[in-house]
Design a protein around this motif. Structure first.
Motif, mmCIF file in Angstrom:
data_model
loop_
_atom_site.group_PDB
_atom_site.id
_atom_site.type_symbol
_atom_site.label_atom_id
_atom_site.label_comp_id
_atom_site.label_asym_id
_atom_site.label_seq_id
_atom_site.Cartn_x
_atom_site.Cartn_y
_atom_site.Cartn_z
ATOM 1 N N MET A 106 0.861 -1.171 0.000
ATOM 2 C CA MET A 106 0.000 0.000 0.000
ATOM 3 C C MET A 106 0.906 1.233 0.000
ATOM 4 O O MET A 106 1.738 1.390 0.889
ATOM 5 N N TRP A 130 -6.591 -9.128 9.901
ATOM 6 C CA TRP A 130 -5.897 -10.304 9.356
ATOM 7 C C TRP A 130 -6.474 -11.589 9.957
ATOM 8 O O TRP A 130 -6.767 -12.542 9.238
ATOM 9 N N ARG A 141 -10.427 -6.270 2.733
ATOM 10 C CA ARG A 141 -9.209 -6.378 1.923
ATOM 11 C C ARG A 141 -8.590 -7.763 2.079
ATOM 12 O O ARG A 141 -8.919 -8.510 2.983
ATOM 13 N N SER A 142 -7.661 -8.055 1.193
ATOM 14 C CA SER A 142 -6.975 -9.350 1.252
ATOM 15 C C SER A 142 -5.938 -9.362 2.370
ATOM 16 O O SER A 142 -5.525 -8.309 2.868
ATOM 17 N N ASN A 197 -2.828 -9.972 2.080
ATOM 18 C CA ASN A 197 -1.639 -9.254 1.615
ATOM 19 C C ASN A 197 -1.829 -7.740 1.752
ATOM 20 O O ASN A 197 -0.903 -7.029 2.138
ATOM 21 N N GLU A 198 -3.035 -7.235 1.462
ATOM 22 C CA GLU A 198 -3.298 -5.807 1.613
ATOM 23 C C GLU A 198 -3.206 -5.383 3.074
ATOM 24 O O GLU A 198 -2.779 -4.268 3.375
ATOM 25 N N ARG A 240 0.297 -4.970 3.865
ATOM 26 C CA ARG A 240 0.753 -3.717 3.250
ATOM 27 C C ARG A 240 0.258 -2.498 4.039
ATOM 28 O O ARG A 240 0.941 -1.475 4.101
ATOM 29 N N PHE A 241 -0.928 -2.592 4.638
ATOM 30 C CA PHE A 241 -1.401 -1.505 5.495
ATOM 31 C C PHE A 241 -0.455 -1.330 6.677
ATOM 32 O O PHE A 241 -0.047 -0.208 7.002
ATOM 33 N N THR A 250 -2.535 5.902 -0.641
ATOM 34 C CA THR A 250 -3.645 5.002 -0.289
ATOM 35 C C THR A 250 -3.771 4.878 1.221
ATOM 36 O O THR A 250 -4.878 4.920 1.770
#
Length: 193
Positions: A1, A135, A34-35, A37-38, A41-42, A5
């Protein structure tokens, strides 16, 4: 991310509600869409935007405002800075004394720390756990799995460094008035007899 974003999510959260607990729930619900992986990334984005806040000048500002500041308290204060939104956050990183303009800081002026309510404390510790909560919900995996995956993605803990800049004592009035003139006026040292 990327940073844009990340900050868009934080700004949407700020607009949704002023209450930190409600913001946290709002943020967790949005992140759950979100996934996995996202979500990693957050957290990576949060860690990245926090990096420039690890300075002795911001630590001094936090110490002056709160009357004391431990390692943990300073980290939670830095998370609170994120919750202010990008503009106020960026101003505080460039000039910690600009925190004198923040309404939540001004409300504390002239009041000793022991007279403040819990909800007035300038910290948002839970922000550091929101991606983990999302998660666990999204993946069905554990907190330990989250941190293992994050470490695989980004490497070690970036916050294990010393603060940048020259270390100084916010309780030294001369230093504080030179480095943080407006905050030093708002938060004079309390003389203990």
């Amino acid at each position: 991310m990327d940073d844009e974003t990340f900050w868009d999510v934080i700004e949407d959260c700020r607009r949704a509600t002023p209450d930190p607990d409600e913001r946290l729930e709002w943020l967790c619900e949005r992140l759950q869409a979100r996934s996995g992986n996202e979500l990693l990334r957050f957290q990576e984005g949060l860690d990245r935007v926090l990096a420039p806040t690890l300075t002795w000048d911001l630590w001094g500002a936090a110490d002056r405002i709160m009357g004391w500041c431990s390692d943990d308290t300073f980290f939670y204060f830095r998370l609170w800075l994120v919750g202010l939104g990008r503009d106020a956050f960026d101003r505080a990183v460039r000039d910690p004394d600009s925190l004198a303009d923040v309404p939540g800081v001004r409300r504390l002026a002239g009041r000793p720390p022991q007279d403040r309510e819990d909800e007035e404390v300038l910290e948002w510790e839970e922000l550091d756990y929101v991606a983990v909560r999302a998660w666990e919900h999204v993946t069905g995996r554990t907190e330990e799995d989250f941190y293992d995956a994050l470490e695989s993605l980004v490497g070690g803990d970036a916050d294990l460094t010393d603060p940048a800049g020259e270390r100084w004592d916010a309780r030294d009035d001369e230093q504080s008035h030179r480095r943080l003139p407006r905050l030093s006026v708002l938060f004079p040292l309390i003389q203990v007899s």
